[in-house]
Design an enzyme around this catalytic site. Structure first.
Site, mmCIF file in Angstrom:
data_model
loop_
_atom_site.group_PDB
_atom_site.id
_atom_site.type_symbol
_atom_site.label_atom_id
_atom_site.label_comp_id
_atom_site.label_asym_id
_atom_site.label_seq_id
_atom_site.Cartn_x
_atom_site.Cartn_y
_atom_site.Cartn_z
ATOM 1 N N LYS A 181 0.854 -1.192 0.000
ATOM 2 C CA LYS A 181 0.000 0.000 0.000
ATOM 3 C C LYS A 181 0.885 1.234 0.000
ATOM 4 O O LYS A 181 2.058 1.174 0.389
ATOM 5 C CB LYS A 181 -0.907 0.013 1.237
ATOM 6 C CG LYS A 181 -2.173 0.847 1.064
ATOM 7 C CD LYS A 181 -3.197 0.146 0.188
ATOM 8 C CE LYS A 181 -4.471 0.979 0.025
ATOM 9 N NZ LYS A 181 -5.504 0.277 -0.731
ATOM 10 N N ASP A 226 -6.855 4.541 -5.199
ATOM 11 C CA ASP A 226 -7.494 4.408 -3.891
ATOM 12 C C ASP A 226 -8.198 5.733 -3.642
ATOM 13 O O ASP A 226 -8.414 6.513 -4.587
ATOM 14 C CB ASP A 226 -6.458 4.100 -2.793
ATOM 15 C CG ASP A 226 -7.082 3.602 -1.488
ATOM 16 O OD1 ASP A 226 -7.464 2.425 -1.440
ATOM 17 O OD2 ASP A 226 -7.199 4.392 -0.533
#
Length: 444
Positions: A126, A166
């Site tokens: 991430k 995201d």
């Protein structure tokens, strides 16, 4: 003290300031106790849990860029490469002022298990930045994205680490990042997913997380003798996940009556008008007050309140820790049958427990939110093959992946005497595959 407790104590001591990461690790390891206890001697000797909770590597870097007034601005960039036992690191880039190391670590840790559940060869990672794209011009967003990738490009690649979108990172941002990566590397590869359709993107990627959420929700209901037809659904959020969850739910015959953004929420007793919501959020980038102004019968409310509405199914699709214990109590009191998470960890641990203890079917985001990353992996496959699949092909593969996830987590829970505990089932099913791969590859 057992092995799980020892590892949790070390994690708490070492990461005391990272609340979200601690929450994620505690939730996973607590639910894995039966698996770990059954294999404690091997796992302890191989320090499996210590290796699992420690990222392979973490990057934190300065991102300088120039705004439209000629002023230099400085943000912080992050990338956590958590675990690549089953494939290249894969996970989104979050652009939001709340981003910090703890949030990126929590998201990266969750991604390990989510990616494993898809059945596709992708590891967990991430990244992101505390940069806020809201209110910025296209030129300012481009300046930031180019500076961000100028540092990050050294550590990513199609077979190394494949970032995606995201919160705050949509098609515009991915395009600028991909262009800069290509410019620096002088190579054309599928290094980022969520790309535009003209340069390697996949059909159905935009819809994937929301659609995937409804495919697993539909399978959950079906396996409990229920149909989606006529169900009333409460959704939080008004971004990509929420919009396409609403769209697919209504295609299935359900009625979605709520959505929300950072300032307030909408109650529309006639069902959310998806086209209007898309225009306001995806085109105008405006607030939900405009929805209420344009839609007769719709009500706008400031602050929180989505979970006060009587519903059969609740789909939290906004952000982490948005569904609190008081909300869970309200949902139970209103007769809610199922809660499936569209966002990453949107339900607090105490709220999750309350829902489970009161007979609500609950599927956590590792499973129900996996449609986005699954379709990102399908985009990687198309890039590697130099092919483009039709919308129907991708959507069909996505639906089957989500159906498989439901049955895998259901089976895992049953194997360890926890039938109906889909949180534990998801953690177990995701963990077993990763643990097996880690042990097979030795100490690395």
């Amino acid at each position: 003290m057992g092995y799980v407790d020892e590892v949790l104590a070390r994690v708490r001591e070492k990461n005391a300031s990272e609340a979200e990461f601690l929450q994620a690790v505690e939730e996973v390891l607590e639910s894995l106790r039966p698996v770990i206890d059954a294999n404690e001697a091997v796992y302890r000797k191989e320090a499996l849990l210590e290796r699992l909770v420690e990222p392979d590597r973490q990057f934190k870097f300065r991102v300088p860029w120039v705004d439209d007034k000629g002023q230099v601005q400085v943000n912080t960039g992050y990338r956590i490469q958590f675990n690549n036992a089953i494939g290249p690191y894969k996970g989104g880039l979050r652009l939001h002022p709340s981003v910090n190391t703890g949030i990126i670590k929590f998201l990266g840790f969750e991604q390990i298990f989510k990616n494993s559940l898809t059945g596709l060869p992708i590891g967990g990672g991430k990244g992101g930045s505390d940069f806020d794209p809201k209110g910025k011009s296209d030129r300012e967003v481009m300046a930031f994205c180019q500076s961000f990738i100028t540092e990050l490009y050294k550590y990513i690649g199609a077979d190394v680490d494949v970032p995606a979108g995201d919160i705050g990172t949509g098609a515009r941002e991915i395009g600028y990042m991909f262009g800069q990566y290509k410019r620096l590397r002088s190579t054309y590869e599928g290094v980022l997913t969520g790309k535009g359709l003209t340069y390697g993107g996949s059909l159905a990627r935009t819809e994937a997380t929301g659609y995937g959420l409804l495919y697993i929700t539909e399978e959950l209901m079906k396996c409990h003798g229920e149909s989606m037809e006529g169900k009333v659904i409460a959704v939080s959020g008004a971004g990509n996940v929420a919009i396409y969850a609403i769209q697919k739910a209504q295609q299935m015959g359900a009625k979605v009556v709520t959505c929300s953004d950072s300032t307030g929420w909408i109650y529309d007793p006639n069902g959310i008008d998806v086209a209007l919501l898309q225009d306001i959020k995806e085109v105008k980038r405006a607030r939900l007050t405009e929805y209420a102004a344009a839609r007769p019968g719709a009500e706008y409310h400031e602050g929180r309140g989505v979970w006060e509405v009587k519903c059969d199914i609740a789909l939290p699709c906004a952000t982490q820790n948005e569904l609190l214990l008081e909300d869970a109590k309200q949902l139970v009191a209103n007769g809610c049958k199922a809660v499936c998470e569209g966002a990453n960890m949107p339900t607090t641990i105490d709220a999750t427990r309350y829902l489970q203890e009161n007979g609500v079917w609950f599927i956590g985001g590792k499973a129900s939110n996996a449609g986005g990353v699954a379709t990102s992996a399908l985009e990687m496959t198309q890039n590697s093959e130099r092919l483009s699949w039709t919308f129907e092909e991708v959507d069909s593969k996505l639906k089957q992946i989500m159906i498989n996830i439901y049955h895998n987590i259901d089976d895992a829970a049953k194997r360890y005497g926890m039938e109906g505990n889909y949180v534990a089932g998801a953690n177990i099913a995701g963990f077993e595959k990763v643990a097996t791969a880690m042990l097979a590859q030795g100490v690395c």
